[in-house]
Each structure stands twice: as structure tokens, then as C-alpha cells.
Design an enzyme around this catalytic site. Structure first.
Site, PDB file in Angstrom:
ATOM      1  N   CYS A   2     -16.831  -4.625   4.205  1.00 10.82           N
ATOM      2  CA  CYS A   2     -17.586  -4.212   5.386  1.00 10.82           C
ATOM      3  C   CYS A   2     -17.607  -5.401   6.336  1.00 10.82           C
ATOM      4  O   CYS A   2     -17.203  -6.498   5.968  1.00 10.82           O
ATOM      5  CB  CYS A   2     -19.029  -3.871   5.025  1.00 10.82           C
ATOM      6  SG  CYS A   2     -19.175  -2.606   3.766  1.00 10.82           S
ATOM      7  N   ARG A  28     -12.601  -4.055   9.414  1.00  2.62           N
ATOM      8  CA  ARG A  28     -13.161  -4.282   8.072  1.00  2.62           C
ATOM      9  C   ARG A  28     -13.852  -3.033   7.519  1.00  2.62           C
ATOM     10  O   ARG A  28     -14.267  -3.008   6.357  1.00  2.62           O
ATOM     11  CB  ARG A  28     -14.188  -5.426   8.115  1.00  2.62           C
ATOM     12  CG  ARG A  28     -13.587  -6.772   8.472  1.00  2.62           C
ATOM     13  CD  ARG A  28     -14.628  -7.856   8.325  1.00  2.62           C
ATOM     14  NE  ARG A  28     -15.100  -7.962   6.966  1.00  2.62           N
ATOM     15  CZ  ARG A  28     -14.544  -8.703   6.022  1.00  2.62           C
ATOM     16  NH1 ARG A  28     -13.479  -9.424   6.298  1.00  2.62           N
ATOM     17  NH2 ARG A  28     -15.039  -8.742   4.812  1.00  2.62           N
ATOM     18  N   TRP A  75     -17.711   0.212   5.125  1.00  2.00           N
ATOM     19  CA  TRP A  75     -16.629   0.867   4.375  1.00  2.00           C
ATOM     20  C   TRP A  75     -17.278   1.182   3.037  1.00  2.00           C
ATOM     21  O   TRP A  75     -17.475   0.305   2.210  1.00  2.00           O
ATOM     22  CB  TRP A  75     -15.451  -0.091   4.216  1.00  2.00           C
ATOM     23  CG  TRP A  75     -14.264   0.525   3.547  1.00  2.00           C
ATOM     24  CD1 TRP A  75     -13.895   0.378   2.244  1.00  2.00           C
ATOM     25  CD2 TRP A  75     -13.269   1.354   4.145  1.00  2.00           C
ATOM     26  NE1 TRP A  75     -12.729   1.071   2.015  1.00  2.00           N
ATOM     27  CE2 TRP A  75     -12.330   1.677   3.154  1.00  2.00           C
ATOM     28  CE3 TRP A  75     -13.092   1.865   5.438  1.00  2.00           C
ATOM     29  CZ2 TRP A  75     -11.227   2.486   3.406  1.00  2.00           C
ATOM     30  CZ3 TRP A  75     -11.988   2.664   5.684  1.00  2.00           C
ATOM     31  CH2 TRP A  75     -11.069   2.972   4.676  1.00  2.00           C
ATOM     32  N   ASN A 101     -22.315  -7.309   2.807  1.00  2.00           N
ATOM     33  CA  ASN A 101     -20.928  -6.996   2.437  1.00  2.00           C
ATOM     34  C   ASN A 101     -20.720  -7.514   1.020  1.00  2.00           C
ATOM     35  O   ASN A 101     -20.901  -8.700   0.772  1.00  2.00           O
ATOM     36  CB  ASN A 101     -19.951  -7.686   3.406  1.00  2.00           C
ATOM     37  CG  ASN A 101     -18.522  -7.609   2.921  1.00  2.00           C
ATOM     38  OD1 ASN A 101     -18.123  -6.626   2.277  1.00  2.00           O
ATOM     39  ND2 ASN A 101     -17.742  -8.631   3.199  1.00  2.00           N
ATOM     40  N   GLY A 102     -20.357  -6.638   0.102  1.00  2.00           N
ATOM     41  CA  GLY A 102     -20.144  -7.062  -1.282  1.00  2.00           C
ATOM     42  C   GLY A 102     -20.625  -5.978  -2.229  1.00  2.00           C
ATOM     43  O   GLY A 102     -20.871  -4.840  -1.819  1.00  2.00           O
ATOM     44  N   GLU A 481       8.156   1.418  -7.256  1.00  5.04           N
ATOM     45  CA  GLU A 481       7.302   0.955  -6.164  1.00  5.04           C
ATOM     46  C   GLU A 481       8.002  -0.159  -5.366  1.00  5.04           C
ATOM     47  O   GLU A 481       7.938  -0.174  -4.136  1.00  5.04           O
ATOM     48  CB  GLU A 481       5.950   0.485  -6.718  1.00  5.04           C
ATOM     49  CG  GLU A 481       4.989  -0.100  -5.701  1.00  5.04           C
ATOM     50  CD  GLU A 481       4.635   0.814  -4.535  1.00  5.04           C
ATOM     51  OE1 GLU A 481       4.975   2.010  -4.561  1.00  5.04           O
ATOM     52  OE2 GLU A 481       4.049   0.306  -3.554  1.00  5.04           O
ATOM     53  N   LYS A 485       8.900   0.025  -1.322  1.00  5.18           N
ATOM     54  CA  LYS A 485       8.472  -0.994  -0.348  1.00  5.18           C
ATOM     55  C   LYS A 485       9.655  -1.465   0.479  1.00  5.18           C
ATOM     56  O   LYS A 485       9.584  -1.546   1.689  1.00  5.18           O
ATOM     57  CB  LYS A 485       7.846  -2.217  -1.039  1.00  5.18           C
ATOM     58  CG  LYS A 485       6.472  -2.053  -1.637  1.00  5.18           C
ATOM     59  CD  LYS A 485       5.340  -1.881  -0.652  1.00  5.18           C
ATOM     60  CE  LYS A 485       5.121  -0.451  -0.269  1.00  5.18           C
ATOM     61  NZ  LYS A 485       4.298   0.388  -1.048  1.00  5.18           N
ATOM     62  N   GLU A 488      11.009   1.364   2.849  1.00  8.33           N
ATOM     63  CA  GLU A 488      10.205   1.843   3.969  1.00  8.33           C
ATOM     64  C   GLU A 488      10.023   0.808   5.073  1.00  8.33           C
ATOM     65  O   GLU A 488       9.847   1.170   6.224  1.00  8.33           O
ATOM     66  CB  GLU A 488       8.861   2.431   3.513  1.00  8.33           C
ATOM     67  CG  GLU A 488       7.847   1.441   3.020  1.00  8.33           C
ATOM     68  CD  GLU A 488       6.511   2.085   2.659  1.00  8.33           C
ATOM     69  OE1 GLU A 488       6.114   3.063   3.296  1.00  8.33           O
ATOM     70  OE2 GLU A 488       5.880   1.577   1.720  1.00  8.33           O
ATOM     71  N   HIS A 504      23.719   6.979 -16.922  1.00  6.27           N
ATOM     72  CA  HIS A 504      24.028   8.417 -16.902  1.00  6.27           C
ATOM     73  C   HIS A 504      24.425   8.863 -15.488  1.00  6.27           C
ATOM     74  O   HIS A 504      24.215  10.006 -15.124  1.00  6.27           O
ATOM     75  CB  HIS A 504      22.825   9.218 -17.407  1.00  6.27           C
ATOM     76  CG  HIS A 504      22.478   8.898 -18.830  1.00  6.27           C
ATOM     77  ND1 HIS A 504      23.207   9.376 -19.904  1.00  6.27           N
ATOM     78  CD2 HIS A 504      21.519   8.106 -19.354  1.00  6.27           C
ATOM     79  CE1 HIS A 504      22.690   8.912 -21.028  1.00  6.27           C
ATOM     80  NE2 HIS A 504      21.659   8.125 -20.710  1.00  6.27           N
ATOM     81  N   LYS A 604       0.219   6.025   8.368  1.00  3.45           N
ATOM     82  CA  LYS A 604      -0.612   5.534   7.258  1.00  3.45           C
ATOM     83  C   LYS A 604      -1.124   6.695   6.420  1.00  3.45           C
ATOM     84  O   LYS A 604      -1.197   6.622   5.210  1.00  3.45           O
ATOM     85  CB  LYS A 604      -1.761   4.693   7.814  1.00  3.45           C
ATOM     86  CG  LYS A 604      -2.613   4.010   6.746  1.00  3.45           C
ATOM     87  CD  LYS A 604      -1.820   2.945   6.003  1.00  3.45           C
ATOM     88  CE  LYS A 604      -2.576   2.372   4.824  1.00  3.45           C
ATOM     89  NZ  LYS A 604      -1.647   1.737   3.856  1.00  3.45           N
TER      90      LYS A 604
END
Ligand code: M6R
Length: 609
Positions: A2, A28, A75, A101-102, A481, A485, A488, A504, A604
Site C-alpha cells: 500500500c 503501490r 492494495w 503498509n504491511g 515459464e 518470458k 513475450e 519424440h 496486463k
């Protein structure tokens, strides 16, 4: 994650400054916003769910009295993004207002204790307990002033925090404190500020004082005083001059959000380890009862599901089916039923394919569980139980910190389930839990020790026309993955396969100098992977291996290698082993002159099917 902000002005109104500074902290968090000001020994609060501009239109955030105040952009982690859970939070009498924040780890114990003492809570947040704790501390120790009461209360708090607190008891001061969550002070001739990040006040001053863990700061028109939380001893620290432009400051000096987010992973992993036990327990209880479990997601989140299927199988002996959300309806739409359980994984919680799969499962009375980074998203609203992945907003389109946070949470769920089912020994569980706790440091070490080498490798391979990514077992997910990356953001066509499948078919593409990235931790697949490396080498492939530190066998075969610290249990390897692949993709994109934060044709959050 946050954003917090506070200011004490020599003259003028604090609210408009808080409002515009929160706007600069919106990266944030942006699901709710709130401001508290203090004037004539009275605290005024405006807060609401929604983005800052929407809330300002509704409430006029600039119109609040007082030269002193605090603000927050949220957030959500504990409690949905609702007005009631928005910060600032207050004590019972409304004499103390607090932004945070935390994550306060021991909030449930403290809440029960304070409720038994007669305190009434209005929100579901962990933050609110701090306001009541200070109130109670002052009630029991009337000789303490506001600052002393905050100091005493902080000693009872476990977890991470950056607090900014106002009290009618000392109406000319803001008290701030830091443990693990960022906190900086800014000052100019007319004002003093506290904030989560420098961009919040950079347009007002470039003089800043950085606050360290375990420190409390008192702000007033006289300036700032720093003390150690443990013994209240004073600390002298002079301001430094910040040379960043506002744009650089938002990215904390990094050239792109993606690399900032890669570097944030150690902190994010620490946050994931603070998830309340009872959420993990609840989710694993549902999985334990399920007849069949589908792990449903898209893109990077799907790779987390694929890795999780190995975790659930190896730790809890639970077979699960990872499914691309876009295929779920066709593949399982007719058979999913009341005895099925869906665990949907989505960073945004809004991906249309994932939501459609979940809606289909729900219609057929299946149980829907989810993991998302966005509390308040559609997915959280339609799930029976959800867990937040605690990564904070991710701005780079390529998912990085949200992937490792998903994996960490999934590993914790698998361990919980394993305990319930008693399938592996307590010693093994203890050792895995210990290793999980060490992952933030492991990831930090990889970034610190390997980044320069990876930059050089990215230069070397950036002209390549095709890449292969191979891994066996759980490393298949890591290879998938890594491939995604690179494709993209660096636009290099890439192929990923389980290493055993490569012969194969895909092996026919191998020719002299073609780079093959092998993900090869020293687990049960190690020997077989060496065989696969030999097969590729024999056909002229160029081997780039991600290996365990000191793995001489693979070092002697590879053309290039990147080392990951020793001793990571197989089921946890995707977390550290993906980090070099994220860095490789990032530096290759940069080398090729692309903006990794905004790859072409991608969004996104993909909200169309
Ligand atoms: O928000 P979600 O996790 O549901 O998003 C799923 C994919 O769209 C996402 O992971 C996408 O593949 C990323 N760009 C990968 O970096």
C-alpha cells in the site's frame, strides 16, 4: 503493498497535499483511499473504496481542515476493499487515526485480547488493532504521552509495518515507525513529510531521510526526531539529496517496472510467508475433501498450476489436473460436478477465460477456490474461499513477482495438505518449511550474484532466431515459464518441452549452435537430464544450464551456466530457478531495444475470451 503519506505544514491546509501525494503513490495500490486530518483537537476522516479520482469526485478529498494529516492508498490484504476496511483506522473514541503498509502477523491474538477488554472493532483489517492497542496502552498507563504509548505498543506487534499515526493527545505531531515496509521522510522550508516512497514528495522537495527497520520517527513543525524502537535511544541522521527525476523515482531508479519487480521478489516472498495459517488450513481442508481437483489458469498462472500439480502429488499424494482455463469448458465442461473442486489461479482475478471456467464449474455445483493477487476482483467475489498472493501491484505486463508469490502460496497449501494427510514424515515437513523460509535470501543471492553474468549472456544470445527450453519433473513448469518470458518480451520464437518429450519430435529442429536452456536442479531427474543434455550436444546444440552451485557434472557439459544456491528441495525449485530465466528474458529484450514493460499485442489483464 500500500502507499502511506503524512505531512505537517507550518501553514496551509494539509489535505490537498496529501491527496496529490497519494495520487503519485497510486502505483503501490489503488483499491481504496483515505485521509485523516487534525484540527482543533479533532480528527476528520474521509475514506472510500475505489480509485483516488473516483473517491475525490465523491468526497472532495481537498476539503478537510488542518495543517497536519495522513493518507493511504490501499492494495487489500486483510479484508475486502470496502469503505469499512479503508484506512485510516481509529480507536474506539476516534482520538487516534492510523495508516499502515504491511502485515501484522499476531493481529488475531491481539484482537481477541482487546475485544475482551471491551474494544469494538469495525473493520476486518489487521491495522485497526494498532489504534486500539495504543488506546489501551494509554488507558493502562496514563502517564505515557502519545509517542511513549506508540513505542510500548510497537513492542507487542509482530510482522511488517510502516505506520503513520495521528493523535489528539499530541495534536501537532505525526508518529511513524518502520519494520520491513519502506518509510522515508522528506522536508522543505514549510513542511515535513513521511511516505512509503520518495515519489510521493519529490515534486515538493528533494531532501530525504531514509528510515531503517526498528526505528520510530516523530514529525512536527520543529522537524524530525528518530529513535530506536527497542530502547528509545535517539539517532542522528541528516537528510540526503535525491537526484532522481519523478519518473525514475516511481521505478525507484530502475529503468523498467519489470526489473524493479524482479528485484522485489525477496520482499514479496517474505510477505507470502506471513499469510495467516487459518486461510491455508481452510483451503487445504477443501482440497482434502475433494474427489477431483482441477487447477485452472492462463499463461504464467497456468505454469504455477503445473508446478503445483507436482507439489500436491509429491507432498500430499493428491492427484490434480492442471488445465488451461481457455480449454476447461471443452475438456471438462460436461463432466465437472458437485464432487469436483476448482482451484483457479489468477494474478488479476479478472482473466475472462479463467472467470468463464469458474462460472461453468459453479453452475455445475463444483466448489470454487482461488488464489489471486487482487482482492476484490471478480474471482474473489465468486470463490468459496480465496487467498491473496501478497505481491502488491505488478505493473510490468510480464508476470514475475506474482509468479513466485503464487508458487510460494501453493507450496504452503501443499505442505498443509501433506500434514493433514500424513503422507510424508514430520521431519521432512519441518525441513521443507525451513527451506521455504530461506527462499527470500536464496532469491536475493541469485539476483545479487548472477545479474551481471546474465546481462553478458543476454548480449551473447540476443541475435538467436530460436530458443529451446527443457526441464524434467517440476522443472518442466520452470522451463515453460522461462520460455514464455523470453517470447513475450524479447519476441524470440521459443519452444519448451519436458526434456523427455524432446526426442519424440522437437529434437529434429536442433542444429549447430541452437541454444537449449536446461533447467537442471540436483533432484531425482538429474541423471536423466544429463542424458538429455548429451543428446542435444551430440546434435550441435549450445547448452545454457541453470544448475545447482558446484554441479561439476553439468558444468563440464554446458557451454554456459548460471548457478543457484545449493540444497533447494525439488518441489521448491521453480521459485529460485525461474529467477535467472526472468533476468535472461529481461536483458535480452533490453539488448534488442524493446520496452519489456509493454510488449506488443499484450495486455496486463486479458478480459476478452
Ligand atoms: O491475471 P492472470 O494471472 O489471470 O493472467 C494470466 C495471463 O494472462 C498472464 O499470466 C500472462 O500470460 C502474462 N503476460 C505472462 O507474463
Amino acid at each position: 503493498m500500500c502507499g502511506i503519506f503524512g505531512c505537517v505544514l507550518r501553514d496551509g491546509n494539509a489535505a490537498p497535499i496529501i491527496h496529490s501525494s497519494l495520487k503519485r503513490l497510486e502505483y503501490r495500490g489503488y483499491d481504496s483511499v483515505g485521509i485523516a486530518t487534525l484540527s482543533n483537537k479533532k480528527i476528520y476522516i474521509k475514506k472510500e473504496q475505489g480509485k483516488i479520482d473516483e473517491v475525490h469526485q465523491l468526497l472532495n478529498l481537498d476539503n478537510m481542515p488542518g495543517n497536519i494529516g495522513i493518507g493511504h492508498t490501499r492494495w487489500a490484504t486483510h479484508g475486502a476493499p470496502l469503505q469499512i476496511n479503508s484506512h485510516p483506522h481509529t480507536d474506539c473514541k476516534g482520538d487516534i487515526a492510523i495508516v499502515h503498509n504491511g502485515i501484522i502477523e499476531n493481529f488475531l491474538e491481539l484482537k481477541t485480547e482487546l475485544q475482551n477488554l471491551g474494544h469494538t472493532f469495525v473493520s476486518k483489517t489487521d491495522t485497526e488493532i494498532m489504534a486500539h492497542l495504543i488506546e489501551e496502552t494509554q488507558k493502562q498507563n496514563p502517564h505515557l504521552n502519545f509517542e511513549q504509548a506508540v513505542l510500548a505498543s510497537l513492542k507487542r506487534i509482530e510482522g511488517s509495518y510502516a505506520f503513520a499515526i495521528l493523535s489528539t493527545n499530541q495534536p501537532d505531531k505525526i508518529i511513524c515507525a518502520r519494520n520491513e515496509s519502506p518509510l522515508v521522510i522528506g522536508l522543505n522550508d514549510n513542511a515535513i513529510f513521511c511516505a512509503s516512497d520518495i515519489p510521493a514528495f519529490l515534486s515538493l522537495t528533494n531532501k530525504a531521510v531514509l528510515i531503517n527497520n526498528g526505528e520510530l520517527v516523530t514529525l512536527s513543525t520543529q522537524g524530525y526526531e528518530i529513535k530506536k524502537i527497542n530502547d528509545a535511544s535517539p539517532i542522528t541522521r541528516n537528510p540526503i539529496t535525491i537526484e532522481w527525476t519523478p519518473e525514475m523515482a516511481v521505478k525507484q531508479g530502475y529503468p523498467h517496472f519489470m526489473i524493479k519487480e524482479i528485484h522485489e521478489q525477496p520482499q514479496v516472498l517474505c510477505n507470502t510467508l506471513r499469510i495467516q495459517d487459518h486461510y491455508l488450513d481452510l483451503l487445504s481442508t477443501f482440497l482434502d475433501r475433494a474427489n477431483e481437483v482441477f487447477l485452472v489458469a492462463c499463461g504464467t498462472s497456468y505454469h504455477a498450476c503445473l508446478a503445483a500439480s507436482y507439489m500436491f502429488s509429491k507432498l500430499a499424494f493428491l492427484p490434480t489436473y492442471p488445465v488451461y482455463a481457455s480449454e476447461f469448458l471443452e475438456q471438462h465442461g460436461k463432466s465437472v460436478n458437485i464432487d469436483s473442486t476448482i482451484l483457479a489461479v489468477s494474478q488479476s482475478g479478472e482473466t475472462a477465460d479463467t472467470i468463464a471456467a469458474v462460472a461453468c464449474a459453479q453452475q455445475r455445483a463444483a466448489t470454487v477456490l482461488s488464489l489471486t493477487n487482487t482482492i476484490g476482483s471478480t474471482l474473489t467475489r465468486i470463490s468459496r474461499v480465496y487467498i491473496g498472493t501478497q505481491a502488491g501491484p505488478e505493473i510490468g505486463v510480464a508476470a514475475t513477482k506474482t509468479f513466485t508469490s503464487q508458487l510460494s502460496v501453493l507450496a504452503q497449501i501443499a505442505l498443509k495438505l501433506s500434514k493433514k494427510r500424513g503422507k510424508i514424515s514430520q521431519d521432512e515437513i519441518d525441513s521443507l518449511e525451513e527451506k521455504l523460509q530461506q527462499l527470500p535470501i536464496v532469491v536475493e543471492t541469485i539476483v545479487t550474484n548472477q545479474e551481471e553474468k546474465i546481462k553478458t549472456l543476454a548480449k551473447k544470445y540476443s541475435k538467436t532466431k530460436l530458443f529451446f527450453y527443457l526441464g524434467r519433473g517440476i522443472s518442466t513448469a520452470t522451463a515453460f515459464e522461462g520460455r514464455l518470458k523470453l517470447m513475450e518480451i524479447a519476441y524470440i520464437p521459443s519452444i519448451a518441452f519436458p526434456a523427455g518429450e524432446s526426442k519424440h519430435g522437437p529434437i529434429s529442429l536442433i542444429e549447430d549452435g541452437l541454444p537449449v536452456v536446461f533447467v537442471c536442479p540436483k533432484d531425482d531427474t538429474h541423471k536423466t537430464v544429463i542424458g538429455n543434455i548429451m543428446e542435444m550436444k551430440a546434435r550441435g546444440a549450445h547448452i545454457l544450464a541453470i544448475i545447482e552451485e558446484g554441479d561439476e557434472a553439468i558444468k563440464s557439459l554446458a557451454d554456459d551456466y548460471i548457478e543457484v544456491p545449493k540444497g533447494i528441495p525439488s518441489v521448491l525449485t521453480p521459485i529460485p530457478y525461474v529467477v535467472p530465466l526472468q533476468l535472461l528474458a529481461y536483458y535480452t529484450a533490453v539488448e534488442k531495444g524493446y520496452n519489456p514493460d509493454m510488449p506488443r499485442n499484450l495486455a496486463k489483464s486479458v478480459t476478452v475470451r
